[in-house]
Design a protein around this motif. Structure first.
Motif, PDB file in Angstrom:
ATOM      1  N   SER A  51     -15.543  -6.942 -15.412  1.00  0.00           N
ATOM      2  CA  SER A  51     -14.232  -6.428 -15.019  1.00  0.00           C
ATOM      3  C   SER A  51     -14.271  -4.911 -14.867  1.00  0.00           C
ATOM      4  N   THR A  52     -13.556  -4.426 -13.880  1.00  0.00           N
ATOM      5  CA  THR A  52     -13.450  -2.990 -13.611  1.00  0.00           C
ATOM      6  C   THR A  52     -12.001  -2.568 -13.743  1.00  0.00           C
ATOM      7  N   ASP A  53     -11.774  -1.524 -14.512  1.00  0.00           N
ATOM      8  CA  ASP A  53     -10.422  -1.000 -14.699  1.00  0.00           C
ATOM      9  C   ASP A  53     -10.136  -0.013 -13.563  1.00  0.00           C
ATOM     10  N   TYR A  54      -9.403  -0.501 -12.551  1.00  0.00           N
ATOM     11  CA  TYR A  54      -9.100   0.342 -11.392  1.00  0.00           C
ATOM     12  C   TYR A  54      -8.001   1.359 -11.687  1.00  0.00           C
ATOM     13  N   PHE A  55      -7.371   1.261 -12.843  1.00  0.00           N
ATOM     14  CA  PHE A  55      -6.291   2.171 -13.187  1.00  0.00           C
ATOM     15  C   PHE A  55      -6.751   3.247 -14.180  1.00  0.00           C
ATOM     16  N   GLN A  56      -8.059   3.380 -14.339  1.00  0.00           N
ATOM     17  CA  GLN A  56      -8.593   4.389 -15.252  1.00  0.00           C
ATOM     18  C   GLN A  56      -8.508   5.777 -14.609  1.00  0.00           C
ATOM     19  N   LYS A  57      -8.168   6.758 -15.420  1.00  0.00           N
ATOM     20  CA  LYS A  57      -7.981   8.107 -14.902  1.00  0.00           C
ATOM     21  C   LYS A  57      -9.293   8.870 -14.791  1.00  0.00           C
ATOM     22  N   GLU A  58     -10.252   8.601 -15.696  1.00  0.00           N
ATOM     23  CA  GLU A  58     -11.526   9.311 -15.673  1.00  0.00           C
ATOM     24  C   GLU A  58     -12.425   8.781 -14.564  1.00  0.00           C
ATOM     25  N   PRO A  59     -13.202   9.662 -13.916  1.00  0.00           N
ATOM     26  CA  PRO A  59     -14.168   9.176 -12.915  1.00  0.00           C
ATOM     27  C   PRO A  59     -15.328   8.460 -13.600  1.00  0.00           C
ATOM     28  N   ASN A  60     -15.919   7.527 -12.873  1.00  0.00           N
ATOM     29  CA  ASN A  60     -17.035   6.756 -13.418  1.00  0.00           C
ATOM     30  C   ASN A  60     -18.370   7.429 -13.089  1.00  0.00           C
ATOM     31  N   PRO A  61     -19.315   7.368 -14.034  1.00  0.00           N
ATOM     32  CA  PRO A  61     -19.225   6.797 -15.380  1.00  0.00           C
ATOM     33  C   PRO A  61     -18.427   7.673 -16.334  1.00  0.00           C
ATOM     34  N   ALA A  62     -17.493   7.053 -17.053  1.00  0.00           N
ATOM     35  CA  ALA A  62     -16.602   7.782 -17.950  1.00  0.00           C
ATOM     36  C   ALA A  62     -17.214   7.867 -19.343  1.00  0.00           C
ATOM     37  N   PRO A  63     -17.033   8.975 -20.052  1.00  0.00           N
ATOM     38  CA  PRO A  63     -17.603   9.127 -21.404  1.00  0.00           C
ATOM     39  C   PRO A  63     -16.872   8.250 -22.408  1.00  0.00           C
ATOM     40  N   PRO A  64     -17.421   8.101 -23.604  1.00  0.00           N
ATOM     41  CA  PRO A  64     -16.768   7.278 -24.638  1.00  0.00           C
ATOM     42  C   PRO A  64     -15.364   7.786 -24.957  1.00  0.00           C
ATOM     43  N   SER A  65     -14.479   6.846 -25.216  1.00  0.00           N
ATOM     44  CA  SER A  65     -13.092   7.166 -25.531  1.00  0.00           C
ATOM     45  C   SER A  65     -12.545   6.064 -26.421  1.00  0.00           C
ATOM     46  N   THR A 121      -4.944 -13.716 -12.782  1.00  0.00           N
ATOM     47  CA  THR A 121      -4.237 -12.589 -13.387  1.00  0.00           C
ATOM     48  C   THR A 121      -5.204 -11.473 -13.737  1.00  0.00           C
ATOM     49  N   ASP A 122      -4.863 -10.257 -13.304  1.00  0.00           N
ATOM     50  CA  ASP A 122      -5.606  -9.065 -13.701  1.00  0.00           C
ATOM     51  C   ASP A 122      -4.894  -8.481 -14.922  1.00  0.00           C
ATOM     52  N   TRP A 123      -5.507  -8.673 -16.087  1.00  0.00           N
ATOM     53  CA  TRP A 123      -4.852  -8.287 -17.329  1.00  0.00           C
ATOM     54  C   TRP A 123      -4.866  -6.789 -17.555  1.00  0.00           C
ATOM     55  N   THR A 124      -5.549  -6.021 -16.709  1.00  0.00           N
ATOM     56  CA  THR A 124      -5.483  -4.556 -16.789  1.00  0.00           C
ATOM     57  C   THR A 124      -4.385  -3.980 -15.891  1.00  0.00           C
ATOM     58  N   ASP A 125      -3.700  -4.823 -15.150  1.00  0.00           N
ATOM     59  CA  ASP A 125      -2.636  -4.380 -14.264  1.00  0.00           C
ATOM     60  C   ASP A 125      -1.439  -3.902 -15.096  1.00  0.00           C
ATOM     61  N   PRO A 126      -0.919  -2.702 -14.830  1.00  0.00           N
ATOM     62  CA  PRO A 126       0.261  -2.223 -15.590  1.00  0.00           C
ATOM     63  C   PRO A 126       1.466  -3.145 -15.470  1.00  0.00           C
ATOM     64  N   PHE A 127       1.606  -3.850 -14.339  1.00  0.00           N
ATOM     65  CA  PHE A 127       2.727  -4.775 -14.189  1.00  0.00           C
ATOM     66  C   PHE A 127       2.652  -5.902 -15.230  1.00  0.00           C
ATOM     67  N   ILE A 128       1.456  -6.445 -15.452  1.00  0.00           N
ATOM     68  CA  ILE A 128       1.290  -7.506 -16.446  1.00  0.00           C
ATOM     69  C   ILE A 128       1.576  -6.961 -17.847  1.00  0.00           C
ATOM     70  N   ALA A 129       1.141  -5.713 -18.103  1.00  0.00           N
ATOM     71  CA  ALA A 129       1.419  -5.108 -19.411  1.00  0.00           C
ATOM     72  C   ALA A 129       2.924  -4.943 -19.623  1.00  0.00           C
ATOM     73  N   GLU A 130       3.657  -4.579 -18.562  1.00  0.00           N
ATOM     74  CA  GLU A 130       5.113  -4.439 -18.685  1.00  0.00           C
ATOM     75  C   GLU A 130       5.774  -5.792 -18.946  1.00  0.00           C
ATOM     76  N   GLN A 131       5.258  -6.843 -18.317  1.00  0.00           N
ATOM     77  CA  GLN A 131       5.856  -8.162 -18.528  1.00  0.00           C
ATOM     78  C   GLN A 131       5.721  -8.611 -19.981  1.00  0.00           C
ATOM     79  N   PHE A 132       4.586  -8.335 -20.581  1.00  0.00           N
ATOM     80  CA  PHE A 132       4.373  -8.768 -21.962  1.00  0.00           C
ATOM     81  C   PHE A 132       4.947  -7.780 -22.971  1.00  0.00           C
TER      82      PHE A 132
END
Length: 367
Positions: A131-145, A102-113
């Protein structure tokens, strides 16, 4: 003729007599050498504080999976309990189509829970070191958030998780390397210092030949032949890390072998191994214990340098040296180099302060 008045005589009552100390003074129990060393260590406040901080950091790093992990601690889905932090279920357990982890960063898994009755309890920092968040909007390397407290590295991996796991890898590697190097150094130094003579001269010449081998070239050659790993680095660095310590142990054994208690042990018929183990070795451990934190500092720096140059650990292993290399390649990403540099400096300073306190603790000239 006036009589001189006698001086008043102080009469003690029963309570005062009972509170009087006994005639024989109560003497405190003498302290053992280890207790005196610990007392001298505690007098160094900076060293004592550094020791407790290092212990706290070791405990936190040992619990890294429960502090920073993309897998939740507990999950409840359709009335069934699971503990993904120990074993990650496949996606099919949560309504997915594939029997992949299970990829716990997947939006589908977030919707299920997010559905009623389903919930999960995540860690404090919901990111792991690999782990790499492939659904991140910022380009890598991303600043602190708010999502990534110290930003991400060039691979999109969370910096907090990389630092936490990288610190644990560095400390465990340093402990293992220091333990192996200390054991080899004690054996080599004990044989030379206790027996002396031709054995000492022969081993000295062999050690000089061995120490003349270029260690870095050997590491590069083996790294090109074998797949890089922590075990390979540990073995190669252990082959050369004991040479310096053996000289100090040799000097201590050479000094202690002529003392009276060793001669008495020989007269009692004890074997050489018994004399070394019971009498000479315990009285020759001062340089070994004193130099242990500094040996750990050298091991951490060696691992960081090898990771920075290339023949270090594989990319799948979180490493502080890899973060230093990424910071050099991304100079505009300050959130990579500055936290990594801070972790390295703090770790080395703590080990240095602990080493100074140990040196004072085993200095018998201090009361």
């Amino acid at each position: 003729m006036n009589e001189l008045a006698a001086p008043p005589v102080a009469v003690a009552d029963a309570d005062t007599a009972d509170m009087a100390p006994p005639s024989s003074a109560v003497r405190s129990k003498p302290m053992s050498p280890n207790q005196r060393a610990w007392a001298r260590f505690r007098r160094n406040r900076i060293g004592t504080l550094s020791l407790w901080i290092m212990v706290a950091l070791l405990i936190v790093s040992a619990l890294a999976e429960f502090i920073s992990n993309d897998r939740p601690l507990v999950a409840r889905y359709n009335g069934e309990w699971s503990f993904p932090v120990f074993a990650n279920p496949p996606e099919t357990a949560f309504g997915g189509d594939f029997r992949t982890p299970t990829d716990w960063t997947d939006p589908f898994i977030a919707e299920q829970f997010a559905k009623p009755g389903n919930w999960k309890l995540g860690t404090l920092n919901p990111h792991s070191a690999t782990s790499t968040d492939y659904f991140q909007k910022e380009p890598n390397p991303a600043p602190p958030s708010a999502k990534n407290w110290l930003g991400t590295d060039s691979l999109g991996q969370d910096m907090v998780a990389r630092l936490l796991y990288g610190f644990r890898v560095s400390i465990l590697f340093a402990l293992a390397l220091a333990a192996i190097g200390t054991a080899l150094g004690i054996v080599a130094g004990a044989i030379q210092g206790y027996f002396g003579g031709r054995i000492d001269l022969t081993l000295q010449r062999l050690i000089e030949i061995w120490s003349s081998i270029p260690e870095l070239y050997l590491l590069i050659i083996f790294a090109s032949i074998f797949e890089p790993s922590l075990l390979l680095l540990l073995v190669l660095l252990s082959l050369f890390g004991w040479v310096g310590l053996s000289d100090y142990v040799r000097a201590e054994f050479y000094r202690n072998r002529g003392l009276e208690f060793v001669k008495a042990a020989r007269a009692m018929g004890l074997s050489n191994l018994q004399i070394i183990w019971r009498h000479v070795l315990p009285n020759s451990m001062t340089p070994v214990i004193t130099f242990l934190p500094f040996r750990m500092s050298g091991a951490i720096l060696a691992l960081v340098a090898l990771d920075f140059l290339g023949p270090g650990v594989p990319a799948s292993v979180p490493s502080l040296g890899d973060l230093v290399k990424q910071g050099k390649a991304n100079l505009d990403a300050w959130w990579i180099i500055f936290p990594t540099f801070a972790v390295l400096v703090i770790t080395l300073l703590l080990l240095t302060f602990i080493g100074d306190a140990l040196r004072d603790a085993f200095d018998t000239r201090k009361s």
